[in-house]
Design an enzyme around this catalytic site. Structure first.
Site, mmCIF file in Angstrom:
data_model
loop_
_atom_site.group_PDB
_atom_site.id
_atom_site.type_symbol
_atom_site.label_atom_id
_atom_site.label_comp_id
_atom_site.label_asym_id
_atom_site.label_seq_id
_atom_site.Cartn_x
_atom_site.Cartn_y
_atom_site.Cartn_z
ATOM 1 N N ASP A 138 -10.338 6.904 13.489
ATOM 2 C CA ASP A 138 -8.967 6.547 13.192
ATOM 3 C C ASP A 138 -8.921 6.315 11.857
ATOM 4 O O ASP A 138 -9.807 5.347 11.231
ATOM 5 C CB ASP A 138 -8.641 5.531 14.100
ATOM 6 C CG ASP A 138 -7.162 5.307 14.043
ATOM 7 O OD1 ASP A 138 -6.481 6.345 13.898
ATOM 8 O OD2 ASP A 138 -6.668 4.196 14.548
ATOM 9 N N HIS A 145 1.890 0.513 6.095
ATOM 10 C CA HIS A 145 1.503 -0.215 7.070
ATOM 11 C C HIS A 145 0.468 -1.126 6.523
ATOM 12 O O HIS A 145 0.402 -2.631 6.983
ATOM 13 C CB HIS A 145 0.899 0.854 8.093
ATOM 14 C CG HIS A 145 0.236 -0.040 9.360
ATOM 15 N ND1 HIS A 145 0.752 -0.550 10.249
ATOM 16 C CD2 HIS A 145 -1.233 0.156 9.658
ATOM 17 C CE1 HIS A 145 -0.036 -1.033 11.059
ATOM 18 N NE2 HIS A 145 -1.002 -0.810 10.843
ATOM 19 N N ARG A 154 -2.804 -12.231 4.596
ATOM 20 C CA ARG A 154 -3.183 -12.593 3.211
ATOM 21 C C ARG A 154 -2.025 -12.317 2.504
ATOM 22 O O ARG A 154 -1.946 -11.595 1.839
ATOM 23 C CB ARG A 154 -4.262 -11.698 2.819
ATOM 24 C CG ARG A 154 -5.481 -11.664 3.799
ATOM 25 C CD ARG A 154 -6.500 -10.733 3.336
ATOM 26 N NE ARG A 154 -6.011 -9.193 3.112
ATOM 27 C CZ ARG A 154 -5.894 -8.518 4.398
ATOM 28 N NH1 ARG A 154 -6.414 -8.820 5.400
ATOM 29 N NH2 ARG A 154 -5.413 -7.290 4.260
ATOM 30 N N LYS A 264 -9.134 -1.577 21.028
ATOM 31 C CA LYS A 264 -8.438 -0.122 20.512
ATOM 32 C C LYS A 264 -9.265 0.891 21.720
ATOM 33 O O LYS A 264 -8.624 2.138 21.859
ATOM 34 C CB LYS A 264 -9.105 0.424 19.304
ATOM 35 C CG LYS A 264 -8.331 -0.443 18.083
ATOM 36 C CD LYS A 264 -7.070 0.077 17.847
ATOM 37 C CE LYS A 264 -6.506 -0.550 16.492
ATOM 38 N NZ LYS A 264 -5.320 0.133 15.894
#
Length: 438
Positions: A138, A145, A154, A264
């Site tokens: 991935d 994004h 951040r 995930k």
């Protein structure tokens, strides 16, 4: 790189009436591949091609011995329970089979009577994962994004220093990849509650979807032999829709220092139809970046990639709550975007993945990462749409969502459309979140 040929002619019509209907995902200019079998049967899977509302059974077609030469050899390879053998043959064979299928399915084709017996309605078929996926990687190719996520954690420096220099990726889990219609229980894992100093174990509380495209590898490369960017697309069979479900609270606790793991690997859902790169040729667009951004290193640059390396694939996400499903509503559209906004292309992903000598194999799957566009309404995940859960989205009927609730279904569709070209669709990628198991 595949350019336009006779199979893309927008004036082509099929003797299959449903393939000529306005708005169909599967006109004769598309011809995507899937694995299927008759519904409620114990038959072996076989490979089929979508034409309108029908599936052309390639195993049945091969028995007719109508195709010869390279198209015949490709059809024989496609007479299998997965696409892997066909994928391994390479783009010349894929193109020969596509041309033969296009000609045999056109209005007036002499093969109509024989091919008619090899059709099965899509609503009478069970669709499956189209290839044996050996490995899944991935990527993180949307700068929008990456920036949106970075701002949540951040604010002063949302992008990591390496982002604009290389396609970021991680190796995922292939065994839990399912096909559209997949349902799965809410995952459990460790999370660190706000203000806590020790983690707790339990069901994920911040379940999310991720709008992505999947890239199926065709012919592979030998271990130690990188794929040059100018050759990269010769190793790509086609694209599908991918929803890489994510447990955001589990992810936040585990992702440093080695990246996502249990957040995930519990489920990823793909659309069953693989749209070939050749079918997408009319929708290629230039690969563009802001002029002030660094130029990719030489191994990530190519003339063809710069000229036409991106694809204008439109993408839409619908959310269906349990109430909407009970009322038989279509669901709420919560995001629309395009793949053309990606910061890294298909060819760059393949070139970077193999530059160290990594060997890809037929059927391997690459994910693009969440495909968010430049504005918030084009965000490809709830964590972006809701600013980390702080600003819930409003749904019809007074419902709201910060993250997914049990029983929610997510439907992703993709298509290409413009004047002077046939509309090309990807079908449906749908999945449902169930309650956690006790």
């Amino acid at each position: 790189m595949t350019l336009l040929n006779e199979t893309h002619d927008p004036s082509l019509r099929s003797w299959v009436p449903s393939a000529n209907q306005p708005g169909t995902d599967f006109p004769i200019q598309n011809l995507p591949f899937a694995a299927f079998r008759p519904a409620d049967s114990a038959q072996h899977l076989r490979i089929g091609v979508a034409i309108g509302t029908q599936i052309l059974d390639l195993t049945a077609l091969a028995r007719l011995a109508l195709f010869t030469g390279e198209a015949g050899s490709a059809l024989k390879a496609a007479s299998s329970d997965s696409l892997n053998r066909l994928m391994a043959l390479g783009p010349q064979a894929w193109s020969a089979l596509r041309l033969a299928l296009s000609r045999a399915l056109r209005q007036g084709a002499p093969e109509q009577a024989q091919l008619s017996a090899a059709l099965i309605p899509q609503d009478q078929a069970e669709l499956a994962v189209p290839a044996r996926i050996g490995d899944y990687t991935d990527f993180y190719t949307s700068v929008h994004h990456a920036t949106n996520i970075g701002r949540l954690f951040r604010p002063d420096s949302p992008l990591m220093p390496n982002y604009k220099w290389l396609p970021i990726g991680y190796h995922g889990r292939a065994s839990s990849i399912g096909v559209s219609g997949q349902s799965f229980p809410r995952p459990k894992g460790q999370t660190l509650p706000p203000g806590a100093t020790e983690p707790v174990f339990g069901p994920c509380k911040r379940m999310d979807y991720e709008l992505e495209l999947g890239v199926f590898i065709g012919q592979g490369n030998a271990l130690g032999e990188p794929i040059a960017i100018d050759d990269a697309e010769e190793h790509v069979f086609g694209l599908c829709i991918l929803n890489d479900w994510s447990a955001r609270d589990i992810q936040a606790w585990e992702y440093q220092p080695l990246g996502p793991f249990l957040s995930k690997n519990f489920a990823s859902t793909i659309s069953p139809w693989v749209v070939t790169l050749e079918a997408l040729a009319p929708y290629r667009v230039p690969f563009e970046r802001p002029q002030d951004d660094p130029k990719p290193l030489p191994y990530l640059q190519g003339m063809a990639n710069s000229a036409l390396g991106a694809f204008d694939v439109q993408l839409e996400v619908r959310l269906l709550t349990q109430r909407m499903q009970a009322a038989k509503e279509q669901g709420a559209i919560i995001s629309r975007t395009s793949y053309r906004h990606a910061y890294w292309t298909v060819a760059q992903m393949v070139a970077h993945h193999t530059v160290n000598g990594c060997n890809l194999q037929p059927g391997d799957l690459l994910g693009t990462g969440t495909l968010s566009g430049p504005t918030l309404d084009q965000a490809g995940a709830l964590i972006e749409l809701t600013a980390g859960g702080k600003n819930p989205i409003s749904l019809p009927g007074g419902e709201t969502r910060s993250f997914l609730e049990d029983g929610d279904s997510v439907e992703i569709t993709g298509w290409c459309e413009k004047p002077g070209a046939a509309r090309i669709g990807f079908g449906l990628c749908a999945g449902t979140l169930l309650a956690a198991r006790h």
